[in-house]
Design a protein around this motif. Structure first.
Motif, PDB file in Angstrom:
ATOM      1  N   ALA A  97       0.844  -1.192   0.000  1.00  0.00           N
ATOM      2  CA  ALA A  97       0.000   0.000   0.000  1.00  0.00           C
ATOM      3  C   ALA A  97       0.875   1.236   0.000  1.00  0.00           C
ATOM      4  O   ALA A  97       1.874   1.300   0.727  1.00  0.00           O
ATOM      5  CB  ALA A  97      -0.928   0.023   1.216  1.00  0.00           C
ATOM      6  N   LEU A  98       0.490   2.191  -0.809  1.00  0.00           N
ATOM      7  CA  LEU A  98       1.096   3.515  -0.814  1.00  0.00           C
ATOM      8  C   LEU A  98       0.021   4.453  -0.286  1.00  0.00           C
ATOM      9  O   LEU A  98      -1.010   4.645  -0.931  1.00  0.00           O
ATOM     10  CB  LEU A  98       1.517   3.894  -2.234  1.00  0.00           C
ATOM     11  N   LEU A  99       0.266   5.005   0.907  1.00  0.00           N
ATOM     12  CA  LEU A  99      -0.798   5.650   1.666  1.00  0.00           C
ATOM     13  C   LEU A  99      -0.511   7.129   1.881  1.00  0.00           C
ATOM     14  O   LEU A  99       0.459   7.490   2.553  1.00  0.00           O
ATOM     15  CB  LEU A  99      -0.937   4.933   3.015  1.00  0.00           C
ATOM     16  N   PRO A 100      -1.334   8.022   1.337  1.00  0.00           N
ATOM     17  CA  PRO A 100      -1.174   9.452   1.602  1.00  0.00           C
ATOM     18  C   PRO A 100      -1.927   9.870   2.863  1.00  0.00           C
ATOM     19  O   PRO A 100      -3.023   9.381   3.144  1.00  0.00           O
ATOM     20  CB  PRO A 100      -1.796  10.102   0.363  1.00  0.00           C
ATOM     21  N   MET A 101      -1.333  10.749   3.630  1.00  0.00           N
ATOM     22  CA  MET A 101      -1.983  11.363   4.794  1.00  0.00           C
ATOM     23  C   MET A 101      -1.594  12.837   4.772  1.00  0.00           C
ATOM     24  O   MET A 101      -0.536  13.228   5.277  1.00  0.00           O
ATOM     25  CB  MET A 101      -1.512  10.684   6.090  1.00  0.00           C
ATOM     26  N   ASP A 102      -2.407  13.651   4.094  1.00  0.00           N
ATOM     27  CA  ASP A 102      -2.075  15.048   3.857  1.00  0.00           C
ATOM     28  C   ASP A 102      -0.702  15.142   3.170  1.00  0.00           C
ATOM     29  O   ASP A 102      -0.504  14.577   2.110  1.00  0.00           O
ATOM     30  CB  ASP A 102      -2.149  15.858   5.150  1.00  0.00           C
ATOM     31  N   GLU A 103       0.263  15.801   3.788  1.00  0.00           N
ATOM     32  CA  GLU A 103       1.568  15.965   3.138  1.00  0.00           C
ATOM     33  C   GLU A 103       2.449  14.719   3.269  1.00  0.00           C
ATOM     34  O   GLU A 103       3.485  14.612   2.607  1.00  0.00           O
ATOM     35  CB  GLU A 103       2.293  17.186   3.727  1.00  0.00           C
ATOM     36  N   ALA A 104       2.046  13.765   4.099  1.00  0.00           N
ATOM     37  CA  ALA A 104       2.838  12.555   4.325  1.00  0.00           C
ATOM     38  C   ALA A 104       2.442  11.464   3.331  1.00  0.00           C
ATOM     39  O   ALA A 104       1.269  11.341   2.948  1.00  0.00           O
ATOM     40  CB  ALA A 104       2.653  12.055   5.748  1.00  0.00           C
ATOM     41  N   LEU A 105       3.431  10.671   2.945  1.00  0.00           N
ATOM     42  CA  LEU A 105       3.204   9.559   2.032  1.00  0.00           C
ATOM     43  C   LEU A 105       4.075   8.402   2.488  1.00  0.00           C
ATOM     44  O   LEU A 105       5.301   8.509   2.527  1.00  0.00           O
ATOM     45  CB  LEU A 105       3.568   9.961   0.598  1.00  0.00           C
TER      46      LEU A 105
END
Length: 200
Positions: A97-105
């Motif tokens: 999984a490649l997971l974005p969390m706002d500015e975090a990836l």
């Protein structure tokens, strides 16, 4: 009828007392009571996004620091995952999984291989999130991977907010585990290995 993929593990030491109840084929219902608010938040994200039903009850020596409790929770969740998987028949085995969390990836990749390994490349922009040392996240992920018997790679691609970095890592782990433990409908009765067994 397929046996339920569940586990209940209790571990008690002079430092911690922990019980974990895990159902792999759940709906994402989580109750986490570790005494560490941020860890509870991350465990809730883990169970919710993996679609695991997860209960964690932990009492530890928090008057010293959060290290023992965080690591030991990882140990017991890993042991529960290993037990719930049984002989691993019919699973997909791999997940990513490649997971974005706002500015975090964050990226997580899992191989339910029977061979424990953690590759951790997650620099945190600060040393603490609230009262929790950010170095403890690596300890948690290592304890889980080694006790579950999985190969786990976690890599931070971007991120400047420590809360977002941690949450992206836990959610990426969740989504990769969800994929890896799912039944492979094309091969539901096979052990997904040329060796015929998924052990070290």
């Amino acid at each position: 009828m397929t046996a339920p993929r569940t586990a209940v593990i209790t571990r008690s030491t002079a430092e911690t007392a922990i019980t974990v109840r895990l159902a792999l084929d759940g709906t994402g219902q989580v109750r986490a009571e570790t005494g560490i608010g941020f860890l509870d938040h991350m465990l809730t994200a883990l169970g919710r996004h993996a679609l695991f039903d997860l209960e964690v009850e932990a009492k530890g020596d928090l008057h010293i620091d959060f290290h023992h409790t965080t690591e030991d929770v990882g140990i017991v969740i890993g042991q529960a995952l290993r037990q719930a998987l049984g002989d691993k028949r019919g699973i997909r085995r791999y997940g990513q999984a490649l997971l974005p969390m706002d500015e975090a990836l964050a990226e997580a990749a899992v191989d339910i291989s029977g061979r424990p390994f953690l590759a951790w490349s997650v620099p945190f922009p600060r040393d603490k999130i609230g009262e929790m040392d950010t170095e403890l996240f690596e300890e948690f992920f290592r304890a889980l991977a080694f006790n579950a018997g999985i190969t786990l790679h976690v890599t931070l691609k971007a991120g400047t907010n420590a809360h977002h970095v941690a949450e992206a890592c836990f959610k990426a782990l969740a989504r990769s585990l969800r994929m890896a433990v799912e039944t492979d409908l094309r091969s539901p009765d096979a052990i997904p290995s040329t060796k015929g067994v998924l052990e070290a």
